[in-house]
Design an enzyme around this catalytic site. Structure first.
Site, PDB file in Angstrom:
ATOM      1  CG  HIS A  39       1.036   1.953  -9.879  1.00  8.27           C
ATOM      2  ND1 HIS A  39       0.563   1.175  -8.419  1.00  8.27           N
ATOM      3  CD2 HIS A  39      -0.283   2.890 -10.143  1.00  8.27           C
ATOM      4  CE1 HIS A  39      -0.813   1.953  -8.109  1.00  8.27           C
ATOM      5  NE2 HIS A  39      -1.007   2.491  -9.205  1.00  8.27           N
ATOM      6  CG  LEU A  63       9.592 -17.454  -2.840  1.00  9.54           C
ATOM      7  CD1 LEU A  63       9.118 -17.477  -1.435  1.00  9.54           C
ATOM      8  CD2 LEU A  63      10.205 -16.042  -3.189  1.00  9.54           C
ATOM      9  CG  ASP A  81      -2.205   0.807   1.065  1.00 12.10           C
ATOM     10  OD1 ASP A  81      -2.231   1.196  -0.206  1.00 12.10           O
ATOM     11  OD2 ASP A  81      -2.629   0.972   2.037  1.00 12.10           O
TER      12      ASP A  81
END
Length: 300
Positions: A89, A185, A72
């Protein structure tokens, strides 16, 4: 367009004339390496090459297996620096790569990133369009695929793909297929995701099976329900630690079933401002916590 390269320090923003935006980031050297071939007592994690010693204070046996992040603050970060929302972004995208690399180094098994919620469609059309193109470019990048393959990273996407463009759906499917055999991962991208929708669709699928006499009502339990959730394909579907940036302290319709016993960590830093040291601080906060799952721990 201008290309922007910076180290996320307000005094170190430089502009260069390129054909596209480019964000470079610098981070403090947090890890030390060792050439030992076996794990030592301080929790070194093997990476197929030189081992990476964990930062001081972190213990391998207390590392969360699944970390989820609500990223956020991109727009606020850009606004504070007089930059465009798109640049905010892109800066966040660079930090996603940093966080992915960090979790891979630390031996974390699953990293879930909340990239776009079902509610985000109400944002300005231009911003949504930019984000969809950014997701498409990331998913279809051969450079990214090579990097994920080299680092043994598996990538999956959860969320309602029906509202995504056909090229983006195809790129995500291909990416999932090409990385599904990687055993390091597991990165989960929550794209057009809603926790309520996840639970609702699971309920509908189970109800349909009961209606078709494939299940009895008495057969429905927690394990069966979880097999119908979006996260059924993950080895560790319930996050141990949720990190939310930018000072907000709510779940925002994210993994509502899966977060039932997750430890929460909130930071005031905006996501593009997060450094490796900040993520490690969140892990340090997690490790001493006593997870009771509704019970209690007997003192000895």
């Amino acid at each position: 367009m201008l290309s922007l390269r910076f180290s996320l320090s307000p005094s170190n923003i430089t502009l260069t004339k390129k054909n596209q935006y480019h964000f470079g980031t610098k981070f403090p050297k947090v890890f030390a390496t060792t050439t030992s071939s076996s794990n030592s007592d301080n929790g070194n994690v093997g990476l197929g090459g030189p081992e990476v010693a964990l930062p001081e204070g972190l213990k391998r046996e207390l590392m969360p297996k699944h970390v989820a992040v609500i990223m956020d603050g991109h727009r606020r970060w850009a606004r504070q620096k007089g930059l465009s929302v798109e640049q905010g972004h892109r800066a966040g995208g660079e930090k996603m790569r940093v966080l992915t690399h960090l979790c891979s180094q630390l031996g974390i098994k699953v990293l879930t990133l909340f990239a776009f919620s079902t509610e985000n469609w109400i944002r300005p059309k231009e911003e949504v369009g930019f984000l969809m193109k950014l997701f498409l470019d990331t998913a279809s990048s051969q450079e990214n695929l090579d990097k994920w393959t080299r680092n043994d990273i598996r990538v999956s996407c959860i969320g309602d793909k029906s509202m995504l463009s056909k090229p983006l759906r195809e790129a995500l499917t291909l990416l999932e297929e090409k990385t599904k055999s990687n055993s390091g991962l597991h990165v989960m991208i929550a794209l057009n995701y809603s926790g309520r929708h996840d639970i609702l669709q699971a309920t509908k699928r189970i109800a349909k099976k009961v209606n078709n006499r494939l299940l009895e009502v008495e057969d429905i339990d927690k394990n069966l329900f979880e097999q119908e959730l979006e996260t059924h394909c993950i080895e560790f579907p319930e996050p141990d630690l949720l990190i939310r940036t930018s000072g907000e302290q709510r779940l925002s319709n994210f993994m509502l079933w899966q977060l039932a016993y997750t430890e929460l960590y909130f930071t005031n830093k905006l996501f593009p401002d997060m450094e490796e040291a900040d993520f490690i601080e969140a892990l340090m906060s997690f490790q001493p916590r006593q997870r009771r799952y509704g019970g209690y721990i007997t003192k000895t």
